[in-house]
Design a protein around this motif. Structure first.
Motif, PDB file in Angstrom:
ATOM      1  N   SER A 191      -3.786   8.578   1.494  1.00 46.84           N
ATOM      2  CA  SER A 191      -4.366   7.437   0.311  1.00 46.84           C
ATOM      3  C   SER A 191      -3.576   6.532   0.434  1.00 46.84           C
ATOM      4  N   GLY A 192      -2.119   6.697   0.000  1.00 43.96           N
ATOM      5  CA  GLY A 192      -0.951   5.819   0.217  1.00 43.96           C
ATOM      6  C   GLY A 192      -0.880   5.714   1.693  1.00 43.96           C
ATOM      7  N   LEU A 193      -0.651   6.168   2.523  1.00 42.60           N
ATOM      8  CA  LEU A 193       0.338   5.511   4.397  1.00 42.60           C
ATOM      9  C   LEU A 193      -1.523   4.146   4.317  1.00 42.60           C
ATOM     10  N   VAL A 194      -2.535   4.778   4.061  1.00 42.77           N
ATOM     11  CA  VAL A 194      -3.512   3.418   4.052  1.00 42.77           C
ATOM     12  C   VAL A 194      -3.685   2.175   3.162  1.00 42.77           C
ATOM     13  N   VAL A 195      -3.490   2.687   2.201  1.00 40.88           N
ATOM     14  CA  VAL A 195      -3.319   1.402   1.269  1.00 40.88           C
ATOM     15  C   VAL A 195      -1.660   0.501   1.385  1.00 40.88           C
ATOM     16  N   ILE A 196      -1.209   1.040   2.136  1.00 43.54           N
ATOM     17  CA  ILE A 196       0.005  -0.098   2.222  1.00 43.54           C
ATOM     18  C   ILE A 196      -0.085  -0.119   3.671  1.00 43.54           C
ATOM     19  N   ALA A 197      -0.770  -0.059   4.863  1.00 42.60           N
ATOM     20  CA  ALA A 197      -0.432  -0.337   5.934  1.00 42.60           C
ATOM     21  C   ALA A 197      -1.844  -1.919   4.954  1.00 42.60           C
ATOM     22  N   ASP A 198      -2.751  -1.704   5.103  1.00 43.45           N
ATOM     23  CA  ASP A 198      -3.671  -2.049   4.471  1.00 43.45           C
ATOM     24  C   ASP A 198      -3.465  -3.521   4.025  1.00 43.45           C
ATOM     25  N   VAL A 199      -2.179  -3.439   2.761  1.00 48.65           N
ATOM     26  CA  VAL A 199      -1.482  -4.612   1.979  1.00 48.65           C
ATOM     27  C   VAL A 199      -0.731  -5.265   3.260  1.00 48.65           C
ATOM     28  N   LEU A 200      -0.165  -4.366   4.137  1.00 51.63           N
ATOM     29  CA  LEU A 200       0.971  -5.328   4.640  1.00 51.63           C
ATOM     30  C   LEU A 200       0.158  -6.083   5.905  1.00 51.63           C
ATOM     31  N   GLY A 201      -0.821  -5.857   6.738  1.00 51.70           N
ATOM     32  CA  GLY A 201      -1.668  -6.364   7.169  1.00 51.70           C
ATOM     33  C   GLY A 201      -1.985  -8.201   5.864  1.00 51.70           C
ATOM     34  N   ALA A 202      -2.772  -7.491   5.118  1.00 57.02           N
ATOM     35  CA  ALA A 202      -3.138  -8.923   4.269  1.00 57.02           C
ATOM     36  C   ALA A 202      -1.897  -9.762   4.333  1.00 57.02           C
ATOM     37  N   HIS A 203      -0.825  -9.652   3.000  1.00 53.77           N
ATOM     38  CA  HIS A 203       0.343  -9.855   3.038  1.00 53.77           C
ATOM     39  C   HIS A 203       1.082 -10.020   3.402  1.00 53.77           C
ATOM     40  N   PRO A 204       1.922 -10.164   4.751  1.00 57.59           N
ATOM     41  CA  PRO A 204       3.109 -10.149   5.611  1.00 57.59           C
ATOM     42  C   PRO A 204       3.826 -10.938   4.876  1.00 57.59           C
ATOM     43  N   ALA A 205       4.065 -11.561   4.652  1.00 53.78           N
ATOM     44  CA  ALA A 205       4.925 -12.688   4.264  1.00 53.78           C
ATOM     45  C   ALA A 205       5.500 -11.807   2.446  1.00 53.78           C
ATOM     46  N   ALA A 206       4.874 -11.404   1.912  1.00 47.35           N
ATOM     47  CA  ALA A 206       5.314 -10.723   0.382  1.00 47.35           C
ATOM     48  C   ALA A 206       6.568  -9.819   0.283  1.00 47.35           C
ATOM     49  N   ASP A 207       6.457  -9.555  -1.449  1.00 48.16           N
ATOM     50  CA  ASP A 207       8.066  -8.591  -0.948  1.00 48.16           C
ATOM     51  C   ASP A 207       6.783  -7.321  -1.598  1.00 48.16           C
ATOM     52  N   ILE A 208       6.664  -6.368  -0.516  1.00 44.66           N
ATOM     53  CA  ILE A 208       6.414  -5.324  -0.702  1.00 44.66           C
ATOM     54  C   ILE A 208       6.947  -4.523  -0.988  1.00 44.66           C
ATOM     55  N   ALA A 209       7.096  -3.613  -2.633  1.00 43.60           N
ATOM     56  CA  ALA A 209       8.003  -2.641  -3.055  1.00 43.60           C
ATOM     57  C   ALA A 209       6.935  -0.765  -3.594  1.00 43.60           C
ATOM     58  N   LEU A 210       7.975   0.205  -2.851  1.00 38.66           N
ATOM     59  CA  LEU A 210       6.945   1.285  -3.145  1.00 38.66           C
ATOM     60  C   LEU A 210       7.893   2.213  -4.332  1.00 38.66           C
ATOM     61  N   ALA A 211       7.025   2.536  -5.134  1.00 41.42           N
ATOM     62  CA  ALA A 211       7.846   4.133  -5.394  1.00 41.42           C
ATOM     63  C   ALA A 211       7.085   5.003  -6.325  1.00 41.42           C
ATOM     64  N   GLY A 212       7.376   5.956  -6.456  1.00 40.06           N
ATOM     65  CA  GLY A 212       6.547   7.667  -6.139  1.00 40.06           C
ATOM     66  C   GLY A 212       6.157   7.718  -5.004  1.00 40.06           C
ATOM     67  N   PHE A 213       7.060   8.027  -4.220  1.00 40.37           N
ATOM     68  CA  PHE A 213       6.367   8.182  -2.342  1.00 40.37           C
ATOM     69  C   PHE A 213       7.152   9.277  -1.925  1.00 40.37           C
ATOM     70  N   ALA A 214       6.749  10.925  -2.195  1.00 39.07           N
ATOM     71  CA  ALA A 214       7.403  11.637  -2.499  1.00 39.07           C
ATOM     72  C   ALA A 214       6.731  11.445  -0.635  1.00 39.07           C
ATOM     73  N   HIS A 215       5.754  11.597  -0.381  1.00 35.87           N
ATOM     74  CA  HIS A 215       5.161  12.092   1.548  1.00 35.87           C
ATOM     75  C   HIS A 215       5.764  13.828   2.001  1.00 35.87           C
ATOM     76  N   VAL A 216       5.019  14.150   0.222  1.00 34.88           N
ATOM     77  CA  VAL A 216       4.689  15.673   0.357  1.00 34.88           C
ATOM     78  C   VAL A 216       2.811  15.950  -0.022  1.00 34.88           C
ATOM     79  N   GLY A 217       2.294  17.060   0.010  1.00 31.43           N
ATOM     80  CA  GLY A 217       1.456  17.172  -0.586  1.00 31.43           C
ATOM     81  C   GLY A 217      -0.008  17.643   0.763  1.00 31.43           C
ATOM     82  N   TRP A 218      -1.094  17.401   0.127  1.00 30.49           N
ATOM     83  CA  TRP A 218      -2.337  18.387   1.033  1.00 30.49           C
ATOM     84  C   TRP A 218      -1.577  18.389   3.120  1.00 30.49           C
TER      85      TRP A 218
END
Length: 218
Positions: free
Chosen positions: A155-182
């Motif tokens: 879900s995290g990656l889907v949202v990141i890609a969606d926001v990048l596509g919709a707001h390519p010039a925005a300052d987009i910051a991430l926190a709380g992504f350890a990239h581990v889980g299911w």
């Protein structure tokens, strides 16, 4: 600001508070009292969806909205919008192949989108479903990093890609992504893809985690 459910450093608090938009996920596990939440992105299929909505909403055509632990969470209550990350058309197409390869996931594709729509309407929140093209784009991008067999992007990656596509010039910051889980998510490949986007200047991390190598699939 896209805040995952992994550890979030205390140093990120001011950046989260000052962001124009703060997106969290599902049960908002990394939320701390008093922090902002504008959008909650939810996994709208299978068991996670049913647990969030509760039996009074999940799979009901005209649900009666009753409080659940998820609905009563301060972050969910404060959010102005609900996003469904799993596009129903994508997951409908997954049902037959998963029945052969992963029969234990018999309810994985059960679609609860309408339950979240009803919750959003009853709660005065905006509602959207992320388009199928975002997941197809991610599958193409992840293939560059030779991921092990997986079921769907997180879900995290889907949202990141969606926001990048919709707001390519925005300052987009991430926190709380350890990239581990299911194990059904290709987390190693996802971490490499995110780190590549960071190297390209499209994202930045507030976490102090080191970047991974781009050697595979570069």
């Amino acid at each position: 600001m896209i805040v995952g459910n992994g550890p979030v450093p205390d140093s990120a608090a001011n950046a989260i508070a000052s962001a124009d938009c703060v997106i969290r996920f599902n049960d908002c596990r990394s939320y701390r009292p008093g922090e902002r939440t504008d959008i909650v992105a939810v996994c709208n299929t299978g068991r996670p969806a049913k647990m969030m909505l509760g039996p009074s909403v999940a799979s009901a055509v005209h649900p009666t909205i009753l409080p659940t632990a998820w609905a009563a969470h301060p972050a969910v209550m404060a959010a102005g919008g609900i996003w469904c990350v799993r596009n129903p058309t994508v997951f409908a197409a997954l049902r037959a192949p998963l029945a052969l390869t992963h029969p234990e996931l018999d309810d994985f594709c059960d679609d609860e989108t309408e339950g979240f729509r009803a919750f959003a309407q009853a709660s005065g929140k905006t509602f959207r479903v992320i388009d199928a093209e975002t997941q197809h784009f991610l599958e193409m991008m992840l293939a560059r990093f030779s991921p092990a067999p997986y079921i769907v992007p997180s879900s995290g990656l889907v949202v990141i890609a969606d926001v990048l596509g919709a707001h390519p010039a925005a300052d987009i910051a991430l926190a709380g992504f350890a990239h581990v889980g299911w194990e059904g998510h290709p987390f190693a490949a996802e971490a490499q893809l995110v780190d590549r986007w960071i190297a390209e200047g499209r994202l930045r991390r507030l976490d102090a985690a080191p970047a991974l190598s781009f050697a595979v699939g570069s």
